[in-house]
Motif scaffolding. Structure first.
Motif, PDB file in Angstrom:
ATOM      1  N   THR A 349       0.819  -1.206   0.000  1.00 27.19           N
ATOM      2  CA  THR A 349       0.000   0.000   0.000  1.00 27.19           C
ATOM      3  C   THR A 349       0.854   1.257   0.000  1.00 27.19           C
ATOM      4  N   SER A 350       1.951   1.242   0.753  1.00 29.47           N
ATOM      5  CA  SER A 350       2.846   2.394   0.787  1.00 29.47           C
ATOM      6  C   SER A 350       3.409   2.678  -0.596  1.00 29.47           C
ATOM      7  N   PHE A 351       3.880   1.635  -1.280  1.00 31.29           N
ATOM      8  CA  PHE A 351       4.461   1.837  -2.613  1.00 31.29           C
ATOM      9  C   PHE A 351       3.382   2.235  -3.618  1.00 31.29           C
ATOM     10  N   TYR A 352       2.204   1.641  -3.485  1.00 35.30           N
ATOM     11  CA  TYR A 352       1.091   1.970  -4.393  1.00 35.30           C
ATOM     12  C   TYR A 352       0.700   3.449  -4.253  1.00 35.30           C
ATOM     13  N   ASN A 359      -6.984   3.590  -5.509  1.00 36.45           N
ATOM     14  CA  ASN A 359      -7.828   2.506  -4.991  1.00 36.45           C
ATOM     15  C   ASN A 359      -6.986   1.556  -4.140  1.00 36.45           C
ATOM     16  N   TRP A 360      -6.605   2.013  -2.957  1.00 34.49           N
ATOM     17  CA  TRP A 360      -5.699   1.226  -2.116  1.00 34.49           C
ATOM     18  C   TRP A 360      -6.370  -0.002  -1.516  1.00 34.49           C
ATOM     19  N   GLY A 418      -1.497  -3.255   8.337  1.00 34.72           N
ATOM     20  CA  GLY A 418      -0.319  -2.831   7.587  1.00 34.72           C
ATOM     21  C   GLY A 418      -0.684  -1.944   6.418  1.00 34.72           C
ATOM     22  N   GLY A 419      -1.801  -2.276   5.737  1.00 35.22           N
ATOM     23  CA  GLY A 419      -2.253  -1.458   4.614  1.00 35.22           C
ATOM     24  C   GLY A 419      -2.647  -0.064   5.040  1.00 35.22           C
ATOM     25  N   ILE A 420      -3.362   0.035   6.160  1.00 36.50           N
ATOM     26  CA  ILE A 420      -3.767   1.344   6.669  1.00 36.50           C
ATOM     27  C   ILE A 420      -2.538   2.176   7.048  1.00 36.50           C
ATOM     28  N   ALA A 421      -1.566   1.495   7.707  1.00 33.03           N
ATOM     29  CA  ALA A 421      -0.335   2.201   8.076  1.00 33.03           C
ATOM     30  C   ALA A 421       0.424   2.660   6.836  1.00 33.03           C
ATOM     31  N   GLY A 422       0.457   1.822   5.790  1.00 31.90           N
ATOM     32  CA  GLY A 422       1.136   2.207   4.558  1.00 31.90           C
ATOM     33  C   GLY A 422       0.450   3.372   3.872  1.00 31.90           C
TER      34      GLY A 422
END
Length: 594
Positions: A349-352, A359-360, A418-422
């Motif tokens: 998610t961070s890289f995206y 659209n994460w 992890g996605g939310i943090a990213g």
């Protein structure tokens, strides 16, 4: 989530895993016995010697079975390993010798004789555990010498088993099982046979301490001639890698140095002179790639698998995976994969978001299913095959529920966190050069600069560094060899990472020098191409180096190896991409980009 938070998360994960490892090691079997105390003997499984995945429950064959079969309660890893331990019909009390003790007298029907005959013809073996020490033996023998026609073969069943047990004071140290070659039952014909199953027990004193009783099983992989081959593999890999990487490094550094001098000279003499080479595409090299959500998900999954591999190596090096620590590796794989899913979510998610993706949530779902999806489909097919064969590889419904709960209650929540943090990390993509509005056209390139030829070149060098060691890994996983030299394996893994990174950087440079700026996916595919070479080695190993046969064993071998090679593809692809990105940022920082 900041870099410090990531480090804290990894540190916490390491503490949890090491605590679990210490608990596993402390829970190792350590019983003290008195004279005539019952010592647990469990029968595990039977199966064709050359088909390690095709195993069946011990009492699936018509042995002397009690009225009520007592099953041993097993951990998750043991069930995943196909272990199904039941109390064996032999009574081996501590320090109690026995001579020709009768287990049972049984009249085998024609069908039961046919079952044993089929088992003997396929070289069936049995496996048992006595005081948590493994022992094996064959069920019978086939006389084939001097007989050209298979219908003339003679089949015999062993009916007398000799147990030789070594003890040191009040502990069991070693056990060997051998069959009496003179106590045979002819099961060649389709007729009823009377069998008297017997066993003998002989206890012997030894000075081997209890702490070293497992060394017997690890010595086979540490014998001098085996170690010589392993070290030859390491030296061969190192020399090959040093020569080739040194050669490439010399060329690359010399070319880069000349490039820097040339570009600096061009800037001083004629700023309006037309640019060539990799500097010419500085306005396109950081243009975001197509399918960036898939690329980000691949990097997230690859980062998670890389972390998983590192932790598995750490546990192996500290001695958790000692020989016949049943199911320890499978337990570690399941637990660590679940606990590291947050790394996949954060990285992807961070890289995206750095690539200005919007659209994460869809990216996070893609990350969660990119590796687990194919693995789940493969498992469903292979588990169905195992159920059809009534093999121990078929997972019970309760185990499937446990794995689903781990995925639902641990893996998925950590992935989302992890996605939310990213997403909230607010990191920006570090590009030394501005990207132009319109992309430059890529000039026509020769065929060998295409994606597939480049992948073939990129995968061959890392594979050549590991292929000797691959045989020992395959012989351990898909055979009956014992592999315990994890330090050598770790060195080979480090070499693999270095070569993968370097060859990807070299090919990326040559791609940019040819004014081809679409390097994002190319670097990932070139880095991961070693996984395809490993799968090619699977075909060679199956046909030339093993005696595996049958639909179940073949499907298990190629099915699960496809998942393993896919994991290598994602992990090494991530390594190659990160190395290429680091290299590209470095060289474009070194020049003046207008």
């Amino acid at each position: 989530m900041t870099g410090r938070s990531c480090r804290n998360l990894l540190f916490l994960l390491a503490v949890i895993i090491f605590s679990a490892a210490e608990e596993v090691r402390s829970d190792a079997w350590d019983h003290k016995y008195k004279v005539a105390d019952p010592v647990p003997l469990y029968a595990n499984k039977v199966g064709p010697f050359h088909n390690p995945s095709e195993t069946y429950r011990y009492f699936d064959l018509p042995f002397c079975s009690p009225d009520h079969v007592k099953e041993k309660k097993e951990a998750l890893g043991e069930v995943l390993n196909g272990d199904r331990l039941v109390v064996a019909p032999y009574k081996l009390e501590f320090l109690s010798d026995k001579d020709s003790e009768v287990v049972c007298k049984k009249k085998l029907s024609k069908e039961e004789v046919a079952e044993f005959r089929t088992a003997v013809s396929k070289d069936y073996y049995f496996q048992m555990y006595y005081d948590d020490l493994p022992l094996w033996g064959f069920l019978g023998k086939a006389e084939k010498e001097g007989k050209a026609d298979p219908s003339e073969y003679k089949y015999y069943l062993f009916k007398h088993l000799h147990f030789e047990i070594f003890y040191n004071k009040d502990r069991v140290i070693e056990i060997n099982a051998r069959t009496d070659p003179n106590a045979l039952v002819d099961i060649t014909g389709d007729k009823e046979v009377d069998v008297e199953f017997m066993y003998s027990v002989k206890w012997k004193d030894t000075t081997i301490p209890f702490e070293k009783r497992m060394e017997k099983y690890s010595q086979s992989s540490s014998l001098p001639h085996h170690l010589e081959i392993h070290w030859f593999s390491i030296i061969n890999s190192c020399v090959t890698v040093l020569l080739l990487t040194g050669f490439l490094a010399t060329i690359l550094m010399r070319v880069l140095k000349n490039d820097f001098v040339k570009y600096a000279h061009d800037e001083e003499t004629a700023d309006d002179q037309e640019e060539t080479g990799w500097k010419y595409i500085h306005g396109d090299v950081f243009r975001y790639p197509k399918h960036k959500s898939l690329l980000a998900a691949s990097l997230g999954s690859g980062s998670q698998l890389f972390t998983l591999t590192i932790f598995i190596f750490i546990l192996a090096l500290v001695g958790v995976f000692y020989p016949y620590n049943r199911g320890a590796l499978f337990t570690a794989l399941v637990v660590i994969y679940a606990l590291t899913s947050g790394i996949a979510g954060y990285t992807a998610t961070s890289f995206y978001c750095q690539l200005e993706g919007t659209n994460w949530v869809r990216n996070l779902l893609l990350t969660g299913g990119l590796f687990c999806g194919p693995l789940f489909l493969t498992f469903c097919f292979l588990n169905t095959v195992a159920i059809t064969y009534s093999a121990t590889a078929a997972l019970p419904f309760g185990t499937i529920v446990v794995i689903f709960l781990i995925w639902a209650l641990v893996t998925s929540p950590l992935l989302v966190l992890g996605g939310i943090a990213g997403k909230n990390s607010k990191a920006e993509f570090q590009a030394p050069c501005r990207t132009t509005k319109y992309p430059r056209e890529i000039p026509p390139l020769p065929w060998y600069r295409g994606t597939l030829p480049q992948m073939a070149m990129a995968g061959f060098l890392p594979f050549s560094a590991i292929y000797i060691e691959l045989y020992y890994i395959f012989a351990s996983v898909w055979g009956h060899r014992i592999y315990t030299i994890y330090s050598i394996l770790f060195i080979v893994f480090i070499i693999l990472l270095i070569v993968t990174a370097f060859i990807t950087v070299a090919l990326t440079y040559f791609q940019l020098a040819a004014e081809d700026h679409e390097w994002w996916w190319r670097s990932f595919l070139c880095g991961g191409s070693t996984g395809l070479f490993i799968y090619g080695y699977c075909l060679y190993y199956y046909n030339a180096r093993s005696d595996m046969s049958g639909f179940m064993q073949t499907s298990f071998f190629f099915g699960y190896m496809a998942c393993v090679c896919y994991a290598f593809f994602l992990m090494l692809g991530t390594v190659g991409f990160r190395a290429a990105l680091f290299f590209i940022r470095h060289i474009y920082r070194s020049i003046k980009c207008e």
